[in-house]
Design a protein around this motif. Structure first.
Motif, PDB file in Angstrom:
ATOM      1  N   ALA A   1      -4.706  11.236   5.635  1.00 33.60           N
ATOM      2  CA  ALA A   1      -3.849  10.499   4.704  1.00 33.60           C
ATOM      3  C   ALA A   1      -2.451  11.095   4.722  1.00 33.60           C
ATOM      4  O   ALA A   1      -2.301  12.318   4.692  1.00 33.60           O
ATOM      5  CB  ALA A   1      -4.434  10.557   3.305  1.00 33.60           C
TER       6      ALA A   1
ATOM      7  N   GLN B   1      -7.994   6.902   1.088  1.00 30.84           N
ATOM      8  CA  GLN B   1      -7.198   6.023   0.249  1.00 30.84           C
ATOM      9  C   GLN B   1      -7.277   6.426  -1.225  1.00 30.84           C
ATOM     10  O   GLN B   1      -6.287   6.362  -1.954  1.00 30.84           O
ATOM     11  CB  GLN B   1      -7.677   4.567   0.420  1.00 30.84           C
ATOM     12  N   ASP B   2      -8.460   6.882  -1.647  1.00 24.94           N
ATOM     13  CA  ASP B   2      -8.600   7.349  -3.029  1.00 24.94           C
ATOM     14  C   ASP B   2      -7.686   8.534  -3.285  1.00 24.94           C
ATOM     15  O   ASP B   2      -7.086   8.656  -4.369  1.00 24.94           O
ATOM     16  CB  ASP B   2     -10.052   7.740  -3.299  1.00 24.94           C
TER      17      ASP B   2
ATOM     18  N   LEU C   1      -4.858   9.145  -1.795  1.00 25.20           N
ATOM     19  CA  LEU C   1      -3.495   8.612  -1.900  1.00 25.20           C
ATOM     20  C   LEU C   1      -3.251   7.973  -3.262  1.00 25.20           C
ATOM     21  O   LEU C   1      -2.149   8.090  -3.822  1.00 25.20           O
ATOM     22  CB  LEU C   1      -3.248   7.598  -0.791  1.00 25.20           C
ATOM     23  N   ASN C   2      -4.255   7.296  -3.803  1.00 27.44           N
ATOM     24  CA  ASN C   2      -4.105   6.668  -5.119  1.00 27.44           C
ATOM     25  C   ASN C   2      -3.856   7.714  -6.210  1.00 27.44           C
ATOM     26  O   ASN C   2      -3.077   7.482  -7.134  1.00 27.44           O
ATOM     27  CB  ASN C   2      -5.349   5.847  -5.450  1.00 27.44           C
TER      28      ASN C   2
ATOM     29  N   GLU D   1       0.835  -1.200   0.000  1.00 27.91           N
ATOM     30  CA  GLU D   1       0.000   0.000   0.000  1.00 27.91           C
ATOM     31  C   GLU D   1       0.871   1.251   0.000  1.00 27.91           C
ATOM     32  O   GLU D   1       1.917   1.303   0.662  1.00 27.91           O
ATOM     33  CB  GLU D   1      -0.925   0.012   1.218  1.00 27.91           C
TER      34      GLU D   1
ATOM     35  N   TYR E   1       1.862  10.295   3.323  1.00 20.25           N
ATOM     36  CA  TYR E   1       2.733   9.513   2.441  1.00 20.25           C
ATOM     37  C   TYR E   1       4.122  10.117   2.434  1.00 20.25           C
ATOM     38  O   TYR E   1       4.313  11.282   2.811  1.00 20.25           O
ATOM     39  CB  TYR E   1       2.173   9.480   1.018  1.00 20.25           C
TER      40      TYR E   1
ATOM     41  N   LYS F   1     -12.437   6.263   5.345  1.00 21.13           N
ATOM     42  CA  LYS F   1     -11.133   5.685   5.027  1.00 21.13           C
ATOM     43  C   LYS F   1     -10.974   5.532   3.522  1.00 21.13           C
ATOM     44  O   LYS F   1      -9.882   5.750   2.967  1.00 21.13           O
ATOM     45  CB  LYS F   1     -10.999   4.338   5.722  1.00 21.13           C
ATOM     46  N   THR F   2     -12.058   5.171   2.841  1.00 16.93           N
ATOM     47  CA  THR F   2     -12.011   4.998   1.385  1.00 16.93           C
ATOM     48  C   THR F   2     -11.662   6.303   0.685  1.00 16.93           C
ATOM     49  O   THR F   2     -10.856   6.332  -0.249  1.00 16.93           O
ATOM     50  CB  THR F   2     -13.358   4.479   0.869  1.00 16.93           C
TER      51      THR F   2
ATOM     52  N   THR G   1      -0.207   5.926   4.223  1.00 14.82           N
ATOM     53  CA  THR G   1      -0.964   5.394   5.353  1.00 14.82           C
ATOM     54  C   THR G   1      -2.176   6.274   5.614  1.00 14.82           C
ATOM     55  O   THR G   1      -2.178   7.482   5.289  1.00 14.82           O
ATOM     56  CB  THR G   1      -0.092   5.348   6.623  1.00 14.82           C
ATOM     57  N   VAL G   2      -3.190   5.651   6.177  1.00 14.42           N
ATOM     58  CA  VAL G   2      -4.359   6.410   6.621  1.00 14.42           C
ATOM     59  C   VAL G   2      -4.606   6.077   8.087  1.00 14.42           C
ATOM     60  O   VAL G   2      -4.325   4.961   8.540  1.00 14.42           O
ATOM     61  CB  VAL G   2      -5.607   6.082   5.774  1.00 14.42           C
TER      62      VAL G   2
END
Length: 383
Positions: free
Chosen positions: A25, A48-49, A51-52, A11, A27, A44-45, A14-15
Motif C-alpha cells: 500500500a 486497502q483497509d 489505507l482507509n 480512491e 499513498y 488486497k483488502t 494505491t495498492v
C-alpha cells in the motif's frame, strides 16, 4: 433519458501486488511525499483497509509523518548529551551508562524502532547482568533522551513506560564505627590518615578533600572553608570548579580532637605555599584515585570492613554522629553541604545505640505521665 451514474469517490492511495504475491500500500501524504506501509499484506483488502485508516487520520488531523522517527538513536543520544550543558562529572557518568548499558542494545536502531516491548526486554536483560541501581540509572537516562525525541516531534509517545523502573532502591550503605574509622586511618598510613578522619568526622566528599588548600584552613576556629571541588573523571582527568551544589560552599567546623591532627598534617604533608594543596602524593603530585584506591582496599581488608565499603561511605558515620547529637535537619544539611532534605536522610542511620536512647526516652516519658496520672487519681480520691 437514462440517469447519470453517480461518480465514485476517488480512491485514496494505491495498492499493488508484488512478485512475492503479497500486497503493498502506498499513498501521498499531506507533506506531498509518497509513503508506503511499513509492512506488506496478505490480501488486497487488508492493504486497502490500512489505507482507509491512514485516510481517516488525515481527515482528523492526526496524521504523523512516518519517516520523522527514522533517526539513528546513537547519533541522537550523543547530540542530546552535547546540547544539555551538563557538568563534566554528569557527562562522564552518562557517557558510561550509554556506552556500557544503552548503546549496545539500541545504538543501531532508529528512534521509531525502539518499542515498549524492546525496552521491557532490555530492562529484564540488564537486571540479570548488573545491579538494580545501575539499571534504574540507565532506564532514567534512556527515558529522558526519548522524552526529548517526543518533544522534538520525532516520536508520538515515549516507549519507556515501565512503572517504577527508574526508581532506585539500593540497600543501605555500610557504616563504620568510630573505632573502625580510626583503624582505617591508621592502616592508610600517616600521609592519608587525616584525609580518612575528615571524610568521617567532617563529612567531606572526596572531590572536596582533593581541592582543600592551606588558605582553606582556620586554625583559630578549627574550621575548613569549602569553596571548590576537584572530581576525577574516569579518564583520570580532574575537573576543578564549584562544589556539587550551591550548598557545597560552606564552612565546616571540626571537632576539637582533630586540631592536633590538622596541625601535624599541615607541618608534615601539605604543600608549603599559601595556596598549597593539603593532600598530595609521596612525589608531590595531587593524589590519584587509582593509587589511593589500592591503598584503601588494603586498609579496608586489614581492618575487616566489607568489600563494598567505599571511602565515600565515611560520610555516613559523620552524618549519623551529627544527627545523634540532636541537631536540627537544617544544621545537618549545612554541615554536609546538601541542598535537599532527601539527600541528608539518605546518610542518616538509626544505630542500635540511638534506638536504645529513643527507647529510654519513651520509657522515661511514659513513666512520668503514669506518675502524673496516678497523682491525679490519688488527689481525686482524697478530695
Amino acid at each position: 433519458m437514462a440517469g447519470r451514474r453517480p461518480q465514485r469517490r476517488r480512491e485514496f492511495g494505491t495498492v499493488r501486488r508484488l512478485a512475492s504475491g503479497r500486497w503493498q500500500a502506498r499513498y501521498v501524504g499531506p507533506d506531498g511525499t509518497r509513503h508506503k506501509a511499513p509492512e506488506t499484506f496478505d490480501t488486497k483488502t487488508d492493504a486497502q483497509d490500512w489505507l482507509n485508516l491512514v485516510r481517516a487520520d488525515i481527515d482528523r488531523n492526526q496524521w504523523r509523518n512516518p519517516d520523522v522517527g527514522a533517526v539513528n538513536f546513537e547519533k541522537y543520544a550523543l547530540r542530546w548529551l552535547e546540547e544539555r550543558g551538563l557538568a563534566p562529572t554528569t557527562v562522564d557518568r552518562y557517557s558510561g551508562l550509554l556506552r556500557l548499558h544503552i548503546l549496545p542494545a539500541f545504538g543501531g536502531k532508529d528512534l521509531d524502532g525502539i518499542t515498549p516491548p524492546s525496552v521491557r526486554a532490555w530492562c529484564a536483560e540488564r537486571r540479570k547482568a548488573t545491579g538494580a541501581t545501575t539499571v534504574a540509572k540507565s532506564y532514567r537516562l534512556l527515558k529522558a533522551i526519548l522524552q526529548t525525541a517526543v518533544d522534538d516531534d520525532l516520536l508520538p509517545t515515549n516507549p519507556c513506560r515501565i512503572k517504577g523502573a527508574g526508581k532506585e532502591e539500593a540497600d543501605e550503605r555500610p557504616t563504620a564505627t568510630v573505632e573502625q574509622v580510626f583503624d582505617l586511618a591508621d592502616a592508610m598510613g600517616p600521609r592519608w590518615r587525616f584525609m580518612v578522619l575528615l571524610g568521617a568526622f567532617a563529612s567531606l566528599r572526596p572531590e572536596e578533600l582533593a581541592e582543600l588548600r592551606r588558605h582553606s584552613v582556620d586554625l583559630d576556629e578549627c574550621s575548613l572553608r569549602i569553596t571548590h571541588a576537584s572530581p576525577e573523571l574516569t579518564n583520570g582527568k580532574r575537573v576543578t570548579g564549584a562544589p556539587k551544589t550551591r550548598a557545597g560552599k560552606r564552612t565546616v567546623y571540626l571537632p576539637d580532637f582533630l586540631l592536633p591532627e590538622l596541625r601535624r598534617h599541615l607541618r608534615w604533608f601539605a604543600e608549603k605555599a599559601p595556596d598549597g594543596l593539603l593532600f598530595v602524593g609521596e612525589k608531590g603530585a595531587p593524589f590519584r584515585r587509582s593509587t589511593f584506591g589500592r591503598k584503601w582496599r588494603r586498609a579496608r581488608k586489614q581492618v575487616g570492613m566489607p568489600d563494598n565499603f567505599r571511602f565515600y561511605d565515611l560520610r555516613h558515620t559523620g552524618n549519623t554522629l551529627a544527627a545523634d547529637t540532636g541537631a536540627k535537619l537544617k544544621d545537618l544539611m549545612v554541615r554536609a553541604g546538601q541542598s535537599s532534605e532527601r539527600a541528608q536522610l539518605i546518610y542518616q542511620h538509626s544505630t542500635v545505640k540511638h534506638q536504645r536512647r529513643l527507647a529510654r526516652g519513651i520509657d522515661a516519658e511514659v513513666r512520668q505521665q503514669m506518675r502524673e496520672s496516678a497523682a491525679k487519681q490519688t488527689g481525686a480520691k482524697e478530695a
